[in-house]
Every structure is written in structure tokens, then in C-alpha cells.
Design a protein around this motif. Structure first.
Motif, mmCIF file in Angstrom:
data_model
loop_
_atom_site.group_PDB
_atom_site.id
_atom_site.type_symbol
_atom_site.label_atom_id
_atom_site.label_comp_id
_atom_site.label_asym_id
_atom_site.label_seq_id
_atom_site.Cartn_x
_atom_site.Cartn_y
_atom_site.Cartn_z
ATOM 1 N N GLY A 62 -19.051 14.871 14.482
ATOM 2 C CA GLY A 62 -17.992 15.732 13.982
ATOM 3 C C GLY A 62 -18.176 17.142 14.494
ATOM 4 O O GLY A 62 -18.620 17.350 15.621
ATOM 5 N N VAL A 82 -12.759 11.196 7.142
ATOM 6 C CA VAL A 82 -13.577 12.366 7.453
ATOM 7 C C VAL A 82 -14.113 12.975 6.170
ATOM 8 O O VAL A 82 -13.399 13.052 5.159
ATOM 9 N N GLU A 112 -16.667 19.341 9.334
ATOM 10 C CA GLU A 112 -15.998 18.049 9.221
ATOM 11 C C GLU A 112 -16.759 17.016 10.058
ATOM 12 O O GLU A 112 -16.999 17.240 11.249
ATOM 13 N N TYR A 114 -17.434 12.439 10.471
ATOM 14 C CA TYR A 114 -17.101 11.114 9.969
ATOM 15 C C TYR A 114 -17.811 10.928 8.638
ATOM 16 O O TYR A 114 -18.949 11.371 8.458
#
Length: 293
Positions: A62, A82, A112, A114
Motif C-alpha cells: 500500500g 483497504v 492505506e 491492503y
């Protein structure tokens, strides 16, 4: 009767990675011709077209902590999910069909990645991130966070009894979405079965664009839009229609232009260059808070 027509049809160009997990096509701004002034109040639009994420037991991919000031980030999850955290205390997992609406305003750090579950199982990942500008009077307001679950979005059934319009923000035929906005914004998903048809009507001065998230469609019965393309509609009328050539998901964004000067640099969107410099200085001295990676 006159209809809004397609002013510009954009096919995704070269992708770039945001962090190490998000493979995005930049529709706004960039070399697409969709500049921030024409797209006002939508000052950035990144589209992560469907991509395969391999299952992993390692650290989720991310983008790490980074700042924002002067606008709102809106993340719409179509496939995958997310995990989000920010320095103002907002956070959670954005699941499929859900939306995260973060008002950066006076300044936050956020990250952010996964989610842990999605990272372990892998699968198809597809999302849109939109930046919505704030008017000058609200740019230094208190940050806030809205977690908008799909279950709380009105679903307006259309004439075929199978297709529907999902309301995230604004309204559709009197059905209001759960997101609160600072200026008039309409954010809708038209989820159409093959042959399904939806009519829309926004004030003539509004900026209106659509993205074919999945499936091909026809605008006003004549102009085509294909999967993954974005269509900017002109300001020649108020009405337009979308008809699905196959099962389709179409994102519609419409907003009243703010009409103020735009000064943007990286993660900051303000009204003047001096305000950008102030934002950079405030970030450097820690005024945006603290957030661990």
C-alpha cells in the motif's frame, strides 16, 4: 430535447504505482486534458483498474503515512479492500462496495494498505480515489472521517425491475445518500443489467463525468463508452441517459464548481502559493499529527 453530450472520452494511459500496492491510471489532472479548473470541484481522480493481487503472508502492500490539506479524499472500493488509518483518529477497513470519505481540511496524515484478510487471500483489486476540493472558508476546518457502508446507501430500482442506482452522496430522484459534503456533490453508481436504462438531470453549470467501471454503455442512445473509459460531459444541457449494452457498473460524479483559485502541490490543494508554502512548513514541524507506519 437536448442532452449533455460527451465532450471528451478518455481511455486509461500508462499506469503508475502509488506506494507499492496501488496500480493507478491518473485521469485528473495529467496528460488527459482533464485539468483541475475544468473538472472543478474534482481536483484529482485516480483509477485502479482491475488487477490481480497474489496471496501473501508478508506485510500488506500500500502507501505509508503521507499528508493532505485543503480537500477531501473519497475512496470507492469495487473489488478487494483497504485498511485506512489517519492521525485524526479515523480508520477501518473499506470493504467491497463501501466508501471512505476523509476530510483532510486543515491537515492529516494517513496511510492505506491492503487489509490483513485481503492480503492473505489475494484476489481482484479495483478502486477509485477522488479528491474533492473544499471552498476557501472550509479548507482549514477540523478534519473528519466518514465510513460509508454499502448497506446504508439507498438503492433506487429502475424501470426494468433489476437495475438500480446506488446513492453515495447527493441524491437521485429524491433519495439522498449518506455522505455529507461541503458543496453540492452527487456521487452515484448505476448498476445496470443488459438493456437497463437510467436517466439523470443535473444543473447545466455542474461538472459531470462518468466512468465505465465494468461493462460497455451508450450515452443518450448514440455515444459509446467502453469499460475503464471516462467520459466528461459538456455543459450544453441538464439531462442525459445511460443504457447498458451488457451488465454494467457506471460511476457518475457531478458537482457544482467552486470557482475559486486553485493552487496545488503534491498532497496539498489550497488557493494561493503562500498557503502551499505554509502547508509544507506546518507538515515539516509536525502540525499534521503523528502516524506510525
Amino acid at each position: 430535447m437536448s442532452y449533455r453530450k460527451i465532450e471528451r472520452l478518455v481511455t486509461p494511459g500508462e499506469f503508475h504505482f502509488v506506494g507499492d500496492g496501488f496500480k493507478v491510471h491518473n485521469f485528473v489532472p495529467g496528460d488527459t486534458g482533464l485539468d483541475q479548473r475544468r473538472m472543478d470541484p474534482f481536483v484529482m481522480l485516480d483509477y485502479n483498474a482491475p488487477m490481480e493481487v497474489k496471496a501473501s503472508d508478508g506485510k500488506p502492500k500500500g502507501v505509508g503515512p503521507h499528508p493532505h490539506r485543503g480537500f477531501e479524499t473519497v475512496t470507492i472500493a469495487y473489488k478487494g479492500n483497504v485498511a485506512h488509518h489517519d492521525s485524526h483518529g479515523g480508520g477501518g477497513v473499506i470493504g467491497e462496495g463501501d466508501v471512505q470519505w476523509m476530510t483532510a481540511a486543515s491537515g492529516v496524515l494517513h496511510k492505506e494498505y491492503y487489509s490483513e484478510a485481503f492480503n492473505k487471500q489475494g484476489g481482484i483489486f479495483q478502486m477509485v480515489q477522488l479528491w474533492v476540493n473544499l471552498p476557501a472558508k472550509d479548507k482549514m476546518s477540523t478534519p473528519k472521517y466518514q465510513s460509508i457502508e454499502n448497506a446504508n446507501m439507498p438503492k433506487v430500482t429502475l424501470a426494468d425491475g433489476k437495475s438500480y442506482v446506488e446513492v453515495i452522496a447527493g441524491e437521485y430522484v429524491g433519495n439522498k445518500g449518506p455522505a455529507s459534503t461541503f458543496t453540492p456533490i452527487h456521487l452515484l453508481n448505476a448498476k445496470l443489467q443488459k438493456g437497463g436504462h437510467a436517466d439523470f438531470d443535473f444543473p447545466e453549470n455542474y461538472t459531470v463525468a462518468i466512468i465505465a467501471i465494468d461493462g460497455n454503455a451508450t450515452i443518450n442512445g448514440e455515444q459509446k463508452i467502453k469499460t475503464n473509459q471516462l467520459a466528461l460531459l459538456d455543459r450544453s444541457a441538464t439531462d442525459f441517459s445511460i443504457s447498458a449494452e451488457e451488465n454494467a457498473v457506471i460511476l457518475i460524479l457531478a458537482g457544482e464548481p467552486i470557482g475559486e483559485p486553485i493552487a496545488s502541490y503534491g498532497p496539498f490543494v489550497m488557493n494561493t502559493k503562500d498557503e502551499i508554502i505554509t502547508a509544507m512548513n506546518d507538515f515539516n514541524v509536525g502540525k499534521f499529527g503523528f502516524l506510525e507506519d
